[in-house]
Design a protein around this motif. Sequence first.
Motif, PDB file in Angstrom:
ATOM      1  N   ARG A 185       1.210  26.317  16.491  1.00  0.00           N
ATOM      2  CA  ARG A 185       1.128  25.081  17.476  1.00  0.00           C
ATOM      3  C   ARG A 185       2.206  24.227  17.279  1.00  0.00           C
ATOM      4  N   SER A 186       2.682  23.136  18.056  1.00  0.00           N
ATOM      5  CA  SER A 186       3.632  22.238  17.692  1.00  0.00           C
ATOM      6  C   SER A 186       2.936  21.253  16.594  1.00  0.00           C
ATOM      7  N   TYR A 187       4.097  20.775  15.717  1.00  0.00           N
ATOM      8  CA  TYR A 187       3.729  19.683  14.742  1.00  0.00           C
ATOM      9  C   TYR A 187       5.132  19.014  14.437  1.00  0.00           C
ATOM     10  N   SER A 188       4.871  17.779  14.015  1.00  0.00           N
ATOM     11  CA  SER A 188       6.028  16.942  13.517  1.00  0.00           C
ATOM     12  C   SER A 188       6.306  17.716  12.007  1.00  0.00           C
ATOM     13  N   ALA A 189       7.684  17.751  12.067  1.00  0.00           N
ATOM     14  CA  ALA A 189       8.302  18.041  10.638  1.00  0.00           C
ATOM     15  C   ALA A 189       8.185  16.951   9.633  1.00  0.00           C
ATOM     16  N   VAL A 190       8.337  15.779  10.054  1.00  0.00           N
ATOM     17  CA  VAL A 190       8.132  14.559   9.190  1.00  0.00           C
ATOM     18  C   VAL A 190       6.840  13.620   9.692  1.00  0.00           C
ATOM     19  N   ASN A 191       5.993  13.455   8.765  1.00  0.00           N
ATOM     20  CA  ASN A 191       4.973  12.700   8.970  1.00  0.00           C
ATOM     21  C   ASN A 191       4.694  11.735   7.902  1.00  0.00           C
ATOM     22  N   TYR A 192       4.478  10.263   8.343  1.00  0.00           N
ATOM     23  CA  TYR A 192       4.350   9.206   7.412  1.00  0.00           C
ATOM     24  C   TYR A 192       2.800   8.791   7.414  1.00  0.00           C
ATOM     25  N   MET A 193       2.331   8.517   6.338  1.00  0.00           N
ATOM     26  CA  MET A 193       0.991   7.820   6.139  1.00  0.00           C
ATOM     27  C   MET A 193       1.091   6.485   6.684  1.00  0.00           C
ATOM     28  N   PRO A 194      -0.069   5.982   7.452  1.00  0.00           N
ATOM     29  CA  PRO A 194      -0.085   4.429   7.650  1.00  0.00           C
ATOM     30  C   PRO A 194      -0.326   3.682   6.388  1.00  0.00           C
TER      31      PRO A 194
ATOM     32  N   GLU B  89       0.929  -1.091  -0.135  1.00  0.00           N
ATOM     33  CA  GLU B  89      -0.240   0.184  -0.186  1.00  0.00           C
ATOM     34  C   GLU B  89       0.833   1.250   0.071  1.00  0.00           C
ATOM     35  N   CYS B  90       0.463   2.255  -0.817  1.00  0.00           N
ATOM     36  CA  CYS B  90       0.865   3.584  -0.829  1.00  0.00           C
ATOM     37  C   CYS B  90      -0.451   4.526  -0.535  1.00  0.00           C
ATOM     38  N   ASN B  91      -0.420   5.069   0.665  1.00  0.00           N
ATOM     39  CA  ASN B  91      -1.897   5.703   1.182  1.00  0.00           C
ATOM     40  C   ASN B  91      -1.837   7.177   0.354  1.00  0.00           C
ATOM     41  N   PRO B  92      -2.812   7.329  -0.453  1.00  0.00           N
ATOM     42  CA  PRO B  92      -2.946   8.659  -1.007  1.00  0.00           C
ATOM     43  C   PRO B  92      -3.878   9.563  -0.141  1.00  0.00           C
ATOM     44  N   LEU B  93      -4.456   9.178   0.889  1.00  0.00           N
ATOM     45  CA  LEU B  93      -5.657   9.771   1.422  1.00  0.00           C
ATOM     46  C   LEU B  93      -5.211  10.762   2.605  1.00  0.00           C
ATOM     47  N   SER B  94      -4.229  11.797   2.072  1.00  0.00           N
ATOM     48  CA  SER B  94      -3.634  12.511   3.091  1.00  0.00           C
ATOM     49  C   SER B  94      -4.321  14.022   3.354  1.00  0.00           C
ATOM     50  N   GLY B  95      -5.517  14.394   2.593  1.00  0.00           N
ATOM     51  CA  GLY B  95      -6.153  15.481   2.826  1.00  0.00           C
ATOM     52  C   GLY B  95      -6.217  15.833   4.251  1.00  0.00           C
ATOM     53  N   PRO B  96      -6.695  14.863   5.212  1.00  0.00           N
ATOM     54  CA  PRO B  96      -7.148  15.389   6.511  1.00  0.00           C
ATOM     55  C   PRO B  96      -6.115  15.549   7.162  1.00  0.00           C
ATOM     56  N   LYS B  97      -5.055  14.809   7.268  1.00  0.00           N
ATOM     57  CA  LYS B  97      -3.633  14.753   7.693  1.00  0.00           C
ATOM     58  C   LYS B  97      -2.995  16.354   7.374  1.00  0.00           C
ATOM     59  N   LEU B  98      -3.143  16.571   6.169  1.00  0.00           N
ATOM     60  CA  LEU B  98      -2.492  17.865   5.662  1.00  0.00           C
ATOM     61  C   LEU B  98      -3.281  19.084   6.158  1.00  0.00           C
ATOM     62  N   LYS B  99      -4.724  18.989   6.222  1.00  0.00           N
ATOM     63  CA  LYS B  99      -5.565  19.896   6.923  1.00  0.00           C
ATOM     64  C   LYS B  99      -4.943  20.334   8.186  1.00  0.00           C
ATOM     65  N   THR B 100      -4.753  19.407   9.103  1.00  0.00           N
ATOM     66  CA  THR B 100      -4.441  19.586  10.583  1.00  0.00           C
ATOM     67  C   THR B 100      -3.202  20.327  10.671  1.00  0.00           C
ATOM     68  N   LEU B 101      -2.097  19.731   9.730  1.00  0.00           N
ATOM     69  CA  LEU B 101      -0.639  20.157   9.663  1.00  0.00           C
ATOM     70  C   LEU B 101      -0.737  21.562   9.387  1.00  0.00           C
ATOM     71  N   ILE B 102      -1.528  22.156   8.631  1.00  0.00           N
ATOM     72  CA  ILE B 102      -1.426  23.435   7.951  1.00  0.00           C
ATOM     73  C   ILE B 102      -2.000  24.130   9.117  1.00  0.00           C
ATOM     74  N   GLU B 103      -3.159  23.707   9.654  1.00  0.00           N
ATOM     75  CA  GLU B 103      -3.536  24.625  10.752  1.00  0.00           C
ATOM     76  C   GLU B 103      -2.841  24.668  11.986  1.00  0.00           C
ATOM     77  N   ASN B 104      -1.846  23.776  12.278  1.00  0.00           N
ATOM     78  CA  ASN B 104      -0.922  23.829  13.341  1.00  0.00           C
ATOM     79  C   ASN B 104       0.096  24.742  12.933  1.00  0.00           C
ATOM     80  N   ILE B 105       0.468  24.544  11.917  1.00  0.00           N
ATOM     81  CA  ILE B 105       1.904  25.441  11.356  1.00  0.00           C
ATOM     82  C   ILE B 105       1.086  26.768  11.333  1.00  0.00           C
ATOM     83  N   LEU B 106       0.176  27.369  11.085  1.00  0.00           N
ATOM     84  CA  LEU B 106      -0.094  28.596  10.878  1.00  0.00           C
ATOM     85  C   LEU B 106      -0.609  29.169  12.422  1.00  0.00           C
ATOM     86  N   ALA B 107      -0.969  28.300  13.079  1.00  0.00           N
ATOM     87  CA  ALA B 107      -1.409  28.679  14.382  1.00  0.00           C
ATOM     88  C   ALA B 107      -0.272  28.771  15.606  1.00  0.00           C
TER      89      ALA B 107
END
Length: 340
Positions: free
Chosen positions: A313-322, A293-311
């Motif tokens: 808040r702390s976020y992880s610089a490297v994030n892998y999909m399950p 599997e190579c997981n393409p459904l990254s939209g929801p995680k991307l949303k959270t990441l962008i929100e954390n960066i812009l607010a």
Amino acid sequence: MHRPHKLTILLLLLALAAGTLCACSPFDVASDVAVTSDTAEDLVTVGFSQLGSESAWRTANTKSVQDTLTTENGFFLMYDNARQLQDQQIKALRSFISQRVDAIVFCPVAEDGWETVLGEAKEAGVPVIALDRNIVSKDQPLLTAFLGEDMRTEGVKAGTWLEKELKKQGREDEDIQIAVLEGTEGSSATEGRSEGFLAIASRHQNWHFTAQASGEFTRAKGKEVMKRFLSEFSDIDVVIAQNDDMALGALEAIESAGRLYDAEGEKMILISYDGCKEALEAVTNGEIDLDVECNPLSGPKLKTLIENILAGRSYSAVNYMPEKIFTRENVDQYLDSRMY
Ligand code: AHR
């Protein structure tokens, strides 16, 4: 938030509403939602440079981002399809920077060559997220974050499964001829999967790389290259297609050449990557043996990441999909719910 670009968005939306802007404007924007000056002020603008539309996986990835970064969710998404051209991606990134978007997301078509434009984004204070594929490590400090798939681990999974499978078939000491349909040259998907698989293959002196060529992650090219492999090599035990589209194209070539089974009735082993529905059906049929599997459904995680960066808040610089692996033993439980 940067004020001038909000005005740009508002003007763009008003122009769309008035029908004065055609669909061939530089970026696709959502035009079916009523956006007032008040709401435009509140939206987070994201410039998204997708690398192309070469595969079913890519379509699912684009859709996941577009379905998540919506105006209803507080985003204004500017989308550009680079059609496999790195120059086009660089141009899109530069345009996003000059329009002062709040964040840039891009799926890098190649690992290398981003230093200058990412330096420009950093200079302008625009956070940049690499989605799906990564860039070379020396340029990674120029990224704000990476969210994608662990391509090297995917390659290791394929190699480890093959090791076990050959043992199960009592063929661990046999000479094994392997043909590889590689993806886009210089992409992290191709490099990572090749590197991970090689790490396992290097433990087996009897595994031979008989044929290797790029099928550019497309079905048509996968079929064409596989057809050539079959005409050049009479003995191929294992085919590794570095994505489902190439695997399905290769399968068409193998079946029309009548080569899925050899003279002894032994089946050619087929390994693929992605886990798209059509390929999972081929796993059920026993045509494809393993789909990593190579997981393409990254939209929801991307949303959270962008929100954390812009607010801030702390976020992880490297994030892998399950990601899982699919074989005939487990595929049935995933098939019905597969959306892509
Ligand atoms: O980067 C992900 C890869 O790119 C997927 O395996 C493939 O289908 C796509 O084109």
